[in-house]
Enzyme design. Sequence first.
Site, PDB file in Angstrom:
ATOM      1  N   LEU A 225       0.817  -1.207   0.000  1.00 61.70           N
ATOM      2  CA  LEU A 225       0.000   0.000   0.000  1.00 61.70           C
ATOM      3  C   LEU A 225       0.859   1.268   0.000  1.00 61.70           C
ATOM      4  CD1 LEU A 225      -2.876   1.155   0.145  1.00 61.70           C
ATOM      5  CD2 LEU A 225      -2.668   1.083   2.641  1.00 61.70           C
ATOM      6  N   ASP A 226       0.633   2.117  -0.999  1.00 63.44           N
ATOM      7  CA  ASP A 226       1.309   3.414  -1.129  1.00 63.44           C
ATOM      8  C   ASP A 226       2.834   3.306  -1.192  1.00 63.44           C
ATOM      9  OD1 ASP A 226      -1.146   4.792  -1.068  1.00 63.44           O
ATOM     10  OD2 ASP A 226      -1.165   4.775   1.115  1.00 63.44           O
TER      11      ASP A 226
END
Length: 285
Positions: A225-226
């Site tokens: 994530l990210d």
Amino acid sequence: MIKAVFLIQCPDSKGILAAITEFFSKRDFNILHCQQHTDSYEQHFFMRIEVDASDMKTSRKALEDEFSTLAERFKLDWSCYWSDKKTRMAILVSKTAHCLYDLLARQLEGELDAEIPLIISNHPDLERVANQFRIPFYCFPMDEGKEKQEEKVRALLRKFDIDLVVLARYMQILSGSFIDEWKGKIINIHHAFLPAFQGANPYLRAYERGVKMIGATAHYASEDLDQGPIIEQDVIRVNHELTPAGLKEIGKDSEKRVLAAAVKAHLEHRVIIYKNRTIVFSVER
């Protein structure tokens, strides 16, 4: 004018630049732009070359086949894009409108050279924006569960032959299989505090922490994530006089500009992904 853009990367070795430029000059192509970068730490070579293909004396497939022969010699990892084929871009949103408005306005003004066949959301709130720009809007709430909702989104992307997915403040985490299907073709935007201030209301917590700079990061989506390859970032200095609302407004403006710059770089085929980072060639106009 019809242009062809070749994005190239390979282990660095002598003669690569000369061989590539000679390939096009021998076939009577006018080289419009040629940019290259050698990463001395990684010993890796990157290149973007743009040629005028208006008066090509061969077919596109034949040209790419001939280039493949050169690619085998130097172990080139390459891709080719033609200027008369517009990228088909889908925008995914939730409830926040600022990035969506900005992308649609820039596309309407010709700054972003892409088709936008549809907008997809997990909430109905931004249908009004899509209607203003006369773009079909599809709403798939999460009521039936994440897996079923996501499969409906994926089916639409395939149906509309989408080349690029832009997460314009789409507040859902995509599955690994979704990301794999459009690997290197999903651009996400978020505030640049991460990994600090995760979750809801990051600007309030940034205010409480007394941050002295805020900004935004646009990157390709990855399963972590990210953590995907960063395309564009911006940082703005702030001070104690700003309220949480003031910080949020500055952050929204930064998010718009950073996302638009990242999308523009992708649409103009100026980005090469290498491992978990990007080489982004500048604009030469």
